[in-house]
Design a protein around this motif. Structure first.
Motif, PDB file in Angstrom:
ATOM      1  N   ARG A   1      35.806  21.727 -15.989  1.00  7.78           N
ATOM      2  CA  ARG A   1      34.893  22.080 -17.080  1.00  7.78           C
ATOM      3  C   ARG A   1      34.463  20.847 -17.874  1.00  7.78           C
ATOM      4  O   ARG A   1      33.317  20.731 -18.287  1.00  7.78           O
TER       5      ARG A   1
ATOM      6  N   ARG B   1      50.462  25.329 -13.783  1.00  6.72           N
ATOM      7  CA  ARG B   1      50.167  24.127 -14.576  1.00  6.72           C
ATOM      8  C   ARG B   1      49.092  23.292 -13.906  1.00  6.72           C
ATOM      9  O   ARG B   1      48.161  22.812 -14.551  1.00  6.72           O
TER      10      ARG B   1
ATOM     11  N   GLU C   1      59.519  15.571 -29.645  1.00  9.80           N
ATOM     12  CA  GLU C   1      58.418  14.750 -29.131  1.00  9.80           C
ATOM     13  C   GLU C   1      57.850  13.802 -30.179  1.00  9.80           C
ATOM     14  O   GLU C   1      57.282  12.771 -29.843  1.00  9.80           O
TER      15      GLU C   1
ATOM     16  N   LEU D   1      60.299  25.929 -28.314  1.00 14.16           N
ATOM     17  CA  LEU D   1      59.050  25.167 -28.408  1.00 14.16           C
ATOM     18  C   LEU D   1      58.927  24.425 -29.733  1.00 14.16           C
ATOM     19  O   LEU D   1      58.476  23.282 -29.770  1.00 14.16           O
ATOM     20  N   TYR D   2      59.348  25.046 -30.856  1.00 18.04           N
ATOM     21  CA  TYR D   2      59.305  24.302 -32.137  1.00 18.04           C
ATOM     22  C   TYR D   2      60.146  23.036 -32.010  1.00 18.04           C
ATOM     23  O   TYR D   2      59.788  21.969 -32.507  1.00 18.04           O
TER      24      TYR D   2
ATOM     25  N   GLY E   1      60.171  30.738 -28.461  1.00 16.58           N
ATOM     26  CA  GLY E   1      59.414  30.098 -29.542  1.00 16.58           C
ATOM     27  C   GLY E   1      60.234  29.014 -30.231  1.00 16.58           C
ATOM     28  O   GLY E   1      59.739  27.922 -30.496  1.00 16.58           O
TER      29      GLY E   1
ATOM     30  N   ARG F   1      57.336  15.879 -23.358  1.00 16.88           N
ATOM     31  CA  ARG F   1      57.846  17.186 -22.952  1.00 16.88           C
ATOM     32  C   ARG F   1      58.310  17.141 -21.496  1.00 16.88           C
ATOM     33  O   ARG F   1      59.334  17.704 -21.138  1.00 16.88           O
ATOM     34  N   GLU F   2      57.539  16.426 -20.659  1.00 19.08           N
ATOM     35  CA  GLU F   2      57.880  16.344 -19.238  1.00 19.08           C
ATOM     36  C   GLU F   2      59.236  15.655 -19.046  1.00 19.08           C
ATOM     37  O   GLU F   2      60.044  16.088 -18.226  1.00 19.08           O
TER      38      GLU F   2
ATOM     39  N   ALA G   1      45.639  25.062 -14.203  1.00 20.60           N
ATOM     40  CA  ALA G   1      45.084  25.014 -15.560  1.00 20.60           C
ATOM     41  C   ALA G   1      44.504  23.633 -15.850  1.00 20.60           C
ATOM     42  O   ALA G   1      43.416  23.506 -16.424  1.00 20.60           O
ATOM     43  N   LEU G   2      45.212  22.590 -15.414  1.00 22.38           N
ATOM     44  CA  LEU G   2      44.702  21.228 -15.643  1.00 22.38           C
ATOM     45  C   LEU G   2      43.461  20.965 -14.796  1.00 22.38           C
ATOM     46  O   LEU G   2      42.497  20.356 -15.268  1.00 22.38           O
TER      47      LEU G   2
ATOM     48  N   SER H   1      58.742  20.248 -29.807  1.00 17.71           N
ATOM     49  CA  SER H   1      57.701  19.536 -30.567  1.00 17.71           C
ATOM     50  C   SER H   1      58.322  18.540 -31.538  1.00 17.71           C
ATOM     51  O   SER H   1      57.828  17.415 -31.676  1.00 17.71           O
TER      52      SER H   1
ATOM     53  N   TYR I   1      41.293  23.148 -13.802  1.00 19.39           N
ATOM     54  CA  TYR I   1      40.196  23.913 -14.398  1.00 19.39           C
ATOM     55  C   TYR I   1      39.648  23.187 -15.630  1.00 19.39           C
ATOM     56  O   TYR I   1      38.430  23.086 -15.816  1.00 19.39           O
ATOM     57  N   SER I   2      40.545  22.653 -16.452  1.00 24.35           N
ATOM     58  CA  SER I   2      40.069  21.958 -17.652  1.00 24.35           C
ATOM     59  C   SER I   2      39.317  20.683 -17.266  1.00 24.35           C
ATOM     60  O   SER I   2      38.317  20.334 -17.885  1.00 24.35           O
ATOM     61  N   ARG I   3      39.779  20.017 -16.194  1.00 24.02           N
ATOM     62  CA  ARG I   3      39.061  18.815 -15.726  1.00 24.02           C
ATOM     63  C   ARG I   3      37.691  19.188 -15.195  1.00 24.02           C
ATOM     64  O   ARG I   3      36.688  18.522 -15.470  1.00 24.02           O
TER      65      ARG I   3
ATOM     66  N   HIS J   1      60.638  26.624 -13.148  1.00 23.68           N
ATOM     67  CA  HIS J   1      59.770  25.451 -13.259  1.00 23.68           C
ATOM     68  C   HIS J   1      58.965  25.242 -11.967  1.00 23.68           C
ATOM     69  O   HIS J   1      57.763  24.995 -12.005  1.00 23.68           O
TER      70      HIS J   1
END
Lengths: 95, 333
Positions: free
Chosen positions: B321, B311, B102, B95-96, B92, B108-109, B314-315, B99, B317-319, B304
């Motif tokens: 939908r 990764r 960024e 990740l903070y 965690g 992030r990449e 997930a992308l 961010s 699937y989002s595309r 990774h």
């Protein structure tokens, strides 16, 4: 690698104390559902909240820092907007 | 949670910046105003922060490895739950921090790529192995203890997002140090054999923990700029001394001996004086030749690569939908 960058989401959490949702950070996630799950894992590990909002970062419209003076400076001179500007005799009591 | 002052400042490569803007920026910093991502800032300030915050983030992520190594072998359910929670916190914290980095305009990449390619550094401490269960206690007590010393002043850093991330991190960090110390206390009270394990862990982790504060002030001409920008509030040596002063009595309470025959208390100054750090070892580990550098990087690369399909799926699937929603909208019109 050909992967598209994973979208960024801003995270807002309403704490237990009945306050408004408050910005607490951001997460990357492919879609809204995963963003909510990631926000829960990253920002509420110690009972920080009862409700989460996630908003695509690209949808946030922000004021321009360069316009800071013209937007916010005028309020500095309007002291009559504050209660302490008005004199009330002590005998009147708390008001 | 772990930062290390590596003090490799980026020079503003020939950039000529407007002297008035630089002066106005410095005036804001001097007035203790927070600098926010969309505010104008000198290029050197931006670069220094991107490097420092991302190294800090990488350290959190790599820092999950030496401890994660012991999750399945924790001696009790209580210790296992605590270690799991701690390692999750480190993730965690990473990740903070990513961010926060960024917000300065790096993706992030790119940050992940810099870690995996070996271009970016992370705290040298995680290139040491965790050989026994006592090492898990020593990490919490010493490594997190050193990190807390570094991070408390960073809560007042001039860059808003970094400062806010540090406030969150520091709130969560105290548990890490306490669980480590409690674990060691239980071991030293249990048996002579376990106490020896704890002493052995201290012997191996003491000097690398002191190295976490970075090079000595006399070898670090970059501190001055970071101090002027109020990114740093104390020098490396000041923080190291605070850590030694706080930690030596804690070691004595455990009945342990600090592995430093030069260690002595100076009544006049009220400080513990300590021996010379092996800077050759420090430089060797930073340069990639510590006991576990290759193993750590290989583990991150594997994670990774193994996650790539997730990764991508997930992308995709989002595309899919999003396309369906679009098609439904057209059909309805």
């Amino acid at each position: 690698m050909t992967e598209k960058t994973t979208p960024l989401w801003e995270v807002f959490i309403r704490s237990r104390t009945g306050m408004a949702h408050r910005h607490c950070g951001s997460v990357h996630a492919a879609d809204a559902e995963m963003a909510l799950q990631a926000a829960r894992d990253v920002y509420t590990r110690r009972g920080e909240g009862l409700s989460i909002w996630v908003v695509p970062s690209s949808e946030i419209i922000a004021s321009d820092p360069a316009q800071k003076d013209e937007l916010f400076e005028p309020t500095a001179s309007k002291i009559y907007r504050h209660p302490t500007f008005y004199e009330i005799p002590e005998e009147v009591g708390n008001m | 949670m772990y930062t290390q002052a590596l003090n490799a400042r980026d020079t503003e490569a020939g950039a000529v910046e407007d002297a008035d803007r630089v002066a106005a920026f410095q005036a804001r910093v001097d007035a203790e105003e927070k600098i926010e991502p969309n505010d104008w800032m000198p290029e050197g300030y931006r670069k220094t922060l991107v490097r420092q915050i991302s190294q800090h983030a990488h350290s959190e992520i790599v820092g999950m490895l030496p401890e994660g190594n012991w999750i399945s072998r924790a001696p009790t359910l209580k210790r296992k739950a605590a270690l799991l929670a701690k390692v999750q916190d480190e993730g965690g914290h990473g990740l903070y921090l990513y961010s926060a980095a960024e917000t300065l305009g790096v993706s992030r990449e790119e940050l992940t790529e810099q870690l995996l390619s070996g271009k970016a550094k992370y705290s040298s401490i995680f290139n040491y192995p965790t050989l026994t269960w006592a090492d898990i206690g020593a990490i919490g007590w010493l490594v997190d203890g050193a990190a807390i010393m570094n991070q408390i002043p960073l809560c007042r850093c001039s860059f808003g997002p970094y400062s806010r991330a540090m406030i969150r991190v520091c709130k969560e960090e105290s548990f890490h140090q306490r669980q480590g110390y409690e674990l060691l206390l239980e071991m030293v009270r249990s048996s002579e054999e376990q106490k020896e394990m704890v002493q052995d862990a201290l012997n191996r982790w003491w000097w690398p923990s002191l190295m976490m504060f970075g090079p000595s002030d006399t070898d670090s001409q970059h501190s001055a700029q970071s101090m002027a920008w109020k990114i740093k509030r104390f020098t490396n040596d000041e923080l190291r001394q605070k850590f030694v002063d706080a930690t030596v009595p804690q070691a004595h309470y455990l009945g342990l001996t600090i592995p430093d025959d030069k260690l002595s208390f100076n009544e006049a100054t009220g400080h513990w004086e300590f021996g010379e750090i092996d800077w050759d070892e420090f430089m060797r580990v930073i340069a990639g030749n510590g006991p576990c550098n290759r193993e750590r990087l290989a583990a991150r690369k594997k994670a990774h690569a193994d996650g790539a399909w997730v990764r991508e799926a997930a992308l995709a699937y989002s595309r899919k939908r999003a396309d369906r929603r679009e098609a439904a909208r057209h059909a309805a019109e």
